[in-house]
Scaffold this active site. Structure first.
Site, PDB file in Angstrom:
ATOM      1  N   ASN A  57       2.044 -80.895  24.667  1.00 18.09           N
ATOM      2  CA  ASN A  57       1.699 -81.052  23.713  1.00 18.09           C
ATOM      3  C   ASN A  57       1.157 -80.374  22.801  1.00 18.09           C
ATOM      4  O   ASN A  57      -0.287 -78.707  23.054  1.00 18.09           O
ATOM      5  CB  ASN A  57       0.158 -82.046  23.419  1.00 18.09           C
ATOM      6  CG  ASN A  57      -0.058 -82.691  21.972  1.00 18.09           C
ATOM      7  OD1 ASN A  57       0.225 -82.161  21.346  1.00 18.09           O
ATOM      8  ND2 ASN A  57      -1.340 -83.209  22.287  1.00 18.09           N
ATOM      9  N   LYS A  59       0.361 -80.102  19.937  1.00 21.69           N
ATOM     10  CA  LYS A  59      -0.851 -79.864  19.009  1.00 21.69           C
ATOM     11  C   LYS A  59      -0.412 -78.581  16.822  1.00 21.69           C
ATOM     12  O   LYS A  59       0.611 -79.047  16.807  1.00 21.69           O
ATOM     13  CB  LYS A  59      -2.334 -79.856  19.434  1.00 21.69           C
ATOM     14  CG  LYS A  59      -2.774 -80.141  20.458  1.00 21.69           C
ATOM     15  CD  LYS A  59      -3.742 -80.348  21.350  1.00 21.69           C
ATOM     16  CE  LYS A  59      -4.325 -80.783  22.554  1.00 21.69           C
ATOM     17  NZ  LYS A  59      -5.348 -81.107  23.236  1.00 21.69           N
ATOM     18  N   HIS A 143      -3.607 -90.441  20.958  1.00 23.46           N
ATOM     19  CA  HIS A 143      -4.326 -88.968  21.632  1.00 23.46           C
ATOM     20  C   HIS A 143      -5.766 -88.742  20.722  1.00 23.46           C
ATOM     21  O   HIS A 143      -6.240 -89.551  20.045  1.00 23.46           O
ATOM     22  CB  HIS A 143      -3.721 -87.712  21.496  1.00 23.46           C
ATOM     23  CG  HIS A 143      -3.647 -85.979  21.988  1.00 23.46           C
ATOM     24  ND1 HIS A 143      -5.342 -85.803  21.888  1.00 23.46           N
ATOM     25  CD2 HIS A 143      -3.317 -85.232  22.902  1.00 23.46           C
ATOM     26  CE1 HIS A 143      -5.249 -84.407  22.444  1.00 23.46           C
ATOM     27  NE2 HIS A 143      -4.591 -84.676  23.002  1.00 23.46           N
ATOM     28  N   GLU A 145      -7.180 -87.169  19.722  1.00 19.50           N
ATOM     29  CA  GLU A 145      -7.808 -86.151  18.942  1.00 19.50           C
ATOM     30  C   GLU A 145      -7.599 -86.916  17.231  1.00 19.50           C
ATOM     31  O   GLU A 145      -8.264 -86.925  16.883  1.00 19.50           O
ATOM     32  CB  GLU A 145      -6.931 -84.997  18.674  1.00 19.50           C
ATOM     33  CG  GLU A 145      -8.199 -83.672  19.861  1.00 19.50           C
ATOM     34  CD  GLU A 145      -6.567 -82.960  20.204  1.00 19.50           C
ATOM     35  OE1 GLU A 145      -6.191 -82.706  19.365  1.00 19.50           O
ATOM     36  OE2 GLU A 145      -7.027 -82.325  21.636  1.00 19.50           O
ATOM     37  N   GLU A 217      -6.520 -89.064  29.295  1.00 18.46           N
ATOM     38  CA  GLU A 217      -6.588 -87.768  29.213  1.00 18.46           C
ATOM     39  C   GLU A 217      -8.259 -87.545  28.920  1.00 18.46           C
ATOM     40  O   GLU A 217      -8.661 -87.719  27.742  1.00 18.46           O
ATOM     41  CB  GLU A 217      -6.372 -87.107  27.915  1.00 18.46           C
ATOM     42  CG  GLU A 217      -4.785 -87.600  28.305  1.00 18.46           C
ATOM     43  CD  GLU A 217      -4.341 -85.976  27.021  1.00 18.46           C
ATOM     44  OE1 GLU A 217      -3.397 -85.224  27.691  1.00 18.46           O
ATOM     45  OE2 GLU A 217      -3.950 -86.702  26.210  1.00 18.46           O
ATOM     46  N   GLY A 223      -9.220 -79.016  26.422  1.00 19.14           N
ATOM     47  CA  GLY A 223      -9.347 -77.935  26.066  1.00 19.14           C
ATOM     48  C   GLY A 223     -10.630 -77.850  26.215  1.00 19.14           C
ATOM     49  O   GLY A 223     -11.053 -76.951  25.933  1.00 19.14           O
ATOM     50  N   SER A 263      -6.870 -79.528  30.404  1.00 18.52           N
ATOM     51  CA  SER A 263      -7.217 -78.322  31.136  1.00 18.52           C
ATOM     52  C   SER A 263      -6.437 -78.209  32.589  1.00 18.52           C
ATOM     53  O   SER A 263      -6.539 -78.025  33.637  1.00 18.52           O
ATOM     54  CB  SER A 263      -8.494 -78.540  31.193  1.00 18.52           C
ATOM     55  OG  SER A 263      -9.402 -78.581  30.157  1.00 18.52           O
TER      56      SER A 263
HETATM   57  P1  PGA Z   1      -4.993 -79.153  27.095  1.00 16.05           P
HETATM   58  O1  PGA Z   1      -4.809 -80.201  27.052  1.00 16.05           O
HETATM   59  O2  PGA Z   1      -4.704 -79.097  28.525  1.00 16.05           O
HETATM   60  O3  PGA Z   1      -6.051 -77.920  26.502  1.00 16.05           O
HETATM   61  O4  PGA Z   1      -6.866 -79.524  27.900  1.00 16.05           O
HETATM   62  C1  PGA Z   1      -5.195 -82.220  26.534  1.00 16.05           C
HETATM   63  C2  PGA Z   1      -4.178 -82.857  26.010  1.00 16.05           C
HETATM   64  O5  PGA Z   1      -5.025 -82.787  24.417  1.00 16.05           O
HETATM   65  O6  PGA Z   1      -2.796 -83.528  25.791  1.00 16.05           O
END
Ligand code: PGA
Length: 307
Positions: A57, A59, A143, A145, A217, A223, A263
């Protein structure tokens, strides 16, 4: 790929080697009106094969030139054995078409969002038809976010409706779920995951789940560099499977792939890939570099742990 073979399901803790069949009583909340999975039996003979999947992803990152360079680096690796691992990359919407044109053909392309309905007077939105038109086969929905950023705040129902729209247009869906740090600390991890999944189970038919991949997740691990422990990951994945048996059916519980995200990196993917109920990863930051290929390679750790 993960098989569930024999033995009783543990409700907490994880074994890196065990492949389990569930034959026990319900261990997770089943919304009212649905049966508990008390009679469920999952076994290899019931078709417990789940192809490992790694999603990247991107983003709201990268430029057209950066995507061209990254795709060139990813092309250097050998062809995928697509019966062993699938790879799906999700660029920002303006670069979907470009990514599809420069990305190796054995990797698929996902959108990071779609509009809930068809084309029309919806300024700034992108319809499923358009995503398909530029060669996408997947979409990431739900997601954290998009669920949790105060400027967006998509609801469970809206995400479920968008998933239905995507599926009805032949797109496959990475359906993201997960709890915030506060929710975990209050002991509500499973309640939150079940609430998010139940909205979907009420909206799509049992046959639709074949085109849905769940991405668990935990929001606190995204992140942040704070990876969930293997025990934490396996415990939630196993309980999600248990929930699916009760709220949908055994076949969906056994065959639906459950990815872990938060992560994930080349340094931690191999240990996580060996977990019995982890069927791949959804990767953010670590998918922006060519070393993402090392995360893809973790399917070999999954295969090695499969007995
Ligand atoms: P990350 O993000 O690997 O940077 O923690 C994962 C995601 O948001 O799908």
């Amino acid at each position: 790929m993960a098989f569930i073979t024999s033995g009783a399901a543990a409700v907490s803790g994880a074994s890196l080697t065990a492949r389990r069949a569930f034959t026990g009583a319900a261990v997770c909340p089943v919304p009212s009106g649905r049966t508990s999975p008390a009679a469920a039996t999952w076994s290899m003979s019931a078709g417990g094969l789940r192809t490992f999947l790694v999603g990247g992803n991107w983003k709201c990152n990268l430029s057209k030139d950066a995507i061209t360079s990254l795709c060139k680096e990813l092309a250097a690796a050998p062809d995928l054995e697509t019966d062993k691992v699938e790879v799906v990359l999700a660029p920002p919407t303006p670069y979907l078409d470009h990514t599809r044109s420069v990305l190796r053909q054995d990797f698929e392309v996902a959108a990071q969002n779609i509009w809930v309905g068809g084309p029309g007077a919806y300024t700034g939105e992108t319809a499923a038809e358009m995503i398909k038109d530029v060669g996408c086969t997947w979409v990431i929905l739900g997601h954290s976010e998009r669920r949790n950023l105060p400027q967006i705040r998509e609801s469970d129902d809206f995400i479920a409706q968008k998933t239905k729209t995507a599926l009805s247009h032949g797109l496959k869906v990475m359906f993201c779920i997960g709890e915030t740090l506060e929710e975990r600390e209050e002991g509500r991890t499973l309640d939150v995951c079940v609430r998010q999944l139940h909205a979907l189970a009420e909206t799509i038919g049992a046959d639709d789940w074949k085109d849905v991949v769940i991405a668990y997740e935990p929001v606190w691990a995204i992140g942040t560099g704070k990876i969930a422990t293997p025990d934490q990951v396996e415990e939630v994945h196993e309980k999600i499977r248990h929930y699916l048996a009760g709220d949908v059916n055994d076949k969906v519980a056994q065959e639906t792939r459950i990815l872990y995200g938060g992560s994930v990196s080349p340094g931690n993917c191999n240990e996580l890939a060996q977990l019995p109920d982890v069927d791949g990863f959804l990767v953010g930051g670590a998918s922006l570099k060519a070393s993402f290929l090392e995360v893809i390679e973790s399917f070999k750790s999954d295969l090695a742990a499969t007995v």
